[in-house]
Design a protein around this motif. Structure first.
Motif, mmCIF file in Angstrom:
data_model
loop_
_atom_site.group_PDB
_atom_site.id
_atom_site.type_symbol
_atom_site.label_atom_id
_atom_site.label_comp_id
_atom_site.label_asym_id
_atom_site.label_seq_id
_atom_site.Cartn_x
_atom_site.Cartn_y
_atom_site.Cartn_z
ATOM 1 N N LEU A 11 0.667 -1.271 -0.043
ATOM 2 C CA LEU A 11 0.058 0.027 0.055
ATOM 3 C C LEU A 11 0.999 1.262 0.113
ATOM 4 O O LEU A 11 1.424 1.495 1.085
ATOM 5 N N MET A 16 9.736 4.323 -1.497
ATOM 6 C CA MET A 16 10.209 3.122 -0.889
ATOM 7 C C MET A 16 9.391 1.956 -1.423
ATOM 8 O O MET A 16 9.962 0.936 -1.460
ATOM 9 N N THR A 124 16.009 2.671 0.485
ATOM 10 C CA THR A 124 15.693 2.738 -0.842
ATOM 11 C C THR A 124 16.617 1.674 -1.515
ATOM 12 O O THR A 124 16.438 1.313 -2.698
HETATM 13 N N1 LIG Z 1 12.127 6.971 1.102
HETATM 14 C C1 LIG Z 1 12.797 6.694 1.762
HETATM 15 O O1 LIG Z 1 14.130 6.515 1.926
HETATM 16 C C2 LIG Z 1 12.078 5.894 3.032
HETATM 17 C C3 LIG Z 1 13.103 4.969 4.166
HETATM 18 C C4 LIG Z 1 12.613 4.359 5.015
HETATM 19 C C5 LIG Z 1 11.359 4.536 5.158
HETATM 20 N N2 LIG Z 1 10.355 5.283 4.499
HETATM 21 C C6 LIG Z 1 9.098 5.221 4.691
HETATM 22 O O2 LIG Z 1 8.355 4.901 3.530
HETATM 23 C C7 LIG Z 1 7.035 5.704 3.639
HETATM 24 C C8 LIG Z 1 7.037 6.097 2.112
HETATM 25 O O3 LIG Z 1 7.742 7.047 1.514
HETATM 26 P P1 LIG Z 1 8.324 7.537 0.333
HETATM 27 O O4 LIG Z 1 9.359 8.080 0.575
HETATM 28 O O5 LIG Z 1 8.190 6.095 -0.514
HETATM 29 O O6 LIG Z 1 6.963 8.375 -0.011
HETATM 30 P P2 LIG Z 1 6.320 8.645 -1.280
HETATM 31 O O7 LIG Z 1 7.330 8.722 -2.351
HETATM 32 O O8 LIG Z 1 5.502 9.947 -1.305
HETATM 33 O O9 LIG Z 1 5.294 7.223 -1.609
HETATM 34 C C9 LIG Z 1 3.945 7.175 -0.844
HETATM 35 C C10 LIG Z 1 3.060 6.843 -1.864
HETATM 36 O O10 LIG Z 1 1.739 6.443 -1.158
HETATM 37 C C11 LIG Z 1 0.643 6.974 -2.023
HETATM 38 N N3 LIG Z 1 -0.481 6.951 -1.313
HETATM 39 C C12 LIG Z 1 -0.973 8.033 -0.633
HETATM 40 N N4 LIG Z 1 -2.058 7.805 -0.065
HETATM 41 C C13 LIG Z 1 -2.459 6.790 -0.522
HETATM 42 C C14 LIG Z 1 -3.346 5.677 -0.237
HETATM 43 N N5 LIG Z 1 -4.367 5.819 0.470
HETATM 44 N N6 LIG Z 1 -3.238 4.124 -0.470
HETATM 45 C C15 LIG Z 1 -2.168 3.667 -1.188
HETATM 46 N N7 LIG Z 1 -0.921 4.878 -1.497
HETATM 47 C C16 LIG Z 1 -1.313 6.016 -0.983
HETATM 48 C C17 LIG Z 1 1.297 8.524 -2.809
HETATM 49 O O11 LIG Z 1 0.412 8.917 -3.533
HETATM 50 P P3 LIG Z 1 0.519 10.317 -3.637
HETATM 51 O O12 LIG Z 1 1.984 11.115 -4.036
HETATM 52 O O13 LIG Z 1 -0.480 10.867 -4.975
HETATM 53 O O14 LIG Z 1 -0.223 11.001 -2.175
HETATM 54 C C18 LIG Z 1 2.781 7.854 -2.947
HETATM 55 O O15 LIG Z 1 2.746 7.300 -4.238
HETATM 56 C C19 LIG Z 1 7.087 6.489 4.514
HETATM 57 O O16 LIG Z 1 6.257 6.349 5.572
HETATM 58 C C20 LIG Z 1 8.480 6.627 4.869
HETATM 59 O O17 LIG Z 1 8.603 6.972 6.402
HETATM 60 C C21 LIG Z 1 10.952 6.045 3.384
#
Ligand SMILES: NC(=O)c1ccc[n+]([C@@H]2O[C@H](COP(=O)([O-])OP(=O)(O)OC[C@H]3O[C@@H](n4cnc5c(N)ncnc54)[C@H](OP(=O)(O)O)[C@@H]3O)[C@@H](O)[C@H]2O)c1
Length: 271
Positions: A11, A16, A124
């Motif tokens: 989800l 990530m 990532t």
């Molecule tokens: N990036 C990293 O290096 C990293 C490392 C460790 C942990 N994390 C964790 O991973 C999580 C995601 O981070 P990210 O960097 O991947 O963020 P991201 O690139 O913004 O990805 C999140 C995705 O979830 C989508 N989304 C929003 N509402 C949703 C829903 N109701 N159902 C399903 N998908 C939905 C978003 O779409 P929209 O953009 O249209 O809202 C976006 O495509 C965070 O909680 C973060 O703390 C990230």
């Protein structure tokens, strides 16, 4: 239970979520047909469709028939998403959250029954099969559920289990660590350019040196200080460089960086 036998619903397929999906398919021997990705963005879904992953923008419809539900949305989206899903998640399913700062207790608070929840802090770098992930078990997570989550992340790098009280510390070290090391590699290559190397050569030498040194630390039983001593001859070039690093406080800077990031993670995790 083998990772191959699991059906995964991811989800949130942003940075990530999609790094994890790509890593599992490319390095983890997970069939793309075993994965469903849920994301509102059509461009994200299209690129995963091309990989052979099932995609949808409807989270509730994606859950039935999946063994593992991976929560990879931004923490601020979690309350609404979990409220929407609360009655759909079954105790036979395992929830793995990669959301920074969201506790297992907070997730369990939304779910009915004794659904196993595991929290993970990946990077990532899992996309390359080279991630470092720390995991902790929630209140209802059985040994099998935790073992399954560990096995999943071991397919895309290495995984360690820590108590949940150390997850902020993990965030400060490995969660934010890739950015520290990109900075170190960039600065080393600047040093190379400063003494006359072309940028591309300097960058390649700096990055490969970091990769090789990291592998040496992981594959050797020696402490890094012993390894450093082995390449530091008396009165030589390396000790001149190491002396300068000490004088400029590299060690102190890195320790302080981890401490500051861990403190910030704790701050962000507070309700
Ligand atoms: N990036 C990293 O290096 C990293 C490392 C460790 C942990 N994390 C964790 O991973 C999580 C995601 O981070 P990210 O960097 O991947 O963020 P991201 O690139 O913004 O990805 C999140 C995705 O979830 C989508 N989304 C929003 N509402 C949703 C829903 N109701 N159902 C399903 N998908 C939905 C978003 O779409 P929209 O953009 O249209 O809202 C976006 O495509 C965070 O909680 C973060 O703390 C990230």
């Amino acid at each position: 239970m083998a990772v191959e036998a699991q059906r995964l619903a991811v989800l949130g397929a942003g940075n990530m979520g999609s790094a994890l999906i790509h890593g599992l398919v490319q390095w983890g021997h997970v069939e793309p047909g075993c994965i469903t990705a849920v994301d509102p963005r059509p461009s994200v879904r299209q690129s995963l469709d091309a990989l052979g992953v099932a995609t949808t923008d409807q989270a509730p419809a994606a859950l039935p028939g999946h063994d593992v539900i991976i929560l990879a949305v931004k923490p601020q989206v979690a309350p609404a998403l979990l409220a929407e899903l609360c009655d759909q998640v079954e105790p036979e399913q395992t929830v793995i959250s990669v959301m920074a700062g969201v506790t297992t207790a907070a997730i369990e608070g939304y779910l009915s029954g004794s659904v196993p929840v595991v929290r993970a802090m990946p990077q990532t770098l899992v996309r390359l099969g080279a991630g470092a992930t720390a995991l902790c078990a929630g209140h209802h997570a059985t040994a099998d559920a935790l073992a399954l989550a560990v096995a999943l992340f071991e397919r895309v790098g290495s995984a360690v289990v820590v108590p949940e009280s150390l997850m902020d510390a993990v965030t400060g070290l490995s969660g934010s660590g890739p950015a520290y090391l990109y900075t170190v590699i960039e600065a080393l290559s600047d040093g190379g350019v400063r003494v006359g190397l072309p940028r591309d050569v300097a960058l390649r030498l700096a990055a490969q040196t970091a990769l090789g040194a990291a592998r040496m630390v992981l594959e050797s039983t020696d402490h890094p200080a012993v390894l450093r001593d082995q390449v530091t001859s008396p009165g030589g070039t390396t000790i001149a460089g190491v002396h300068k690093l000490e004088e400029k406080g590299l060690r102190d800077a890195l320790i302080s960086a981890v401490q500051a990031a861990a403190a910030r993670a704790a701050e962000l995790g507070r309700p």
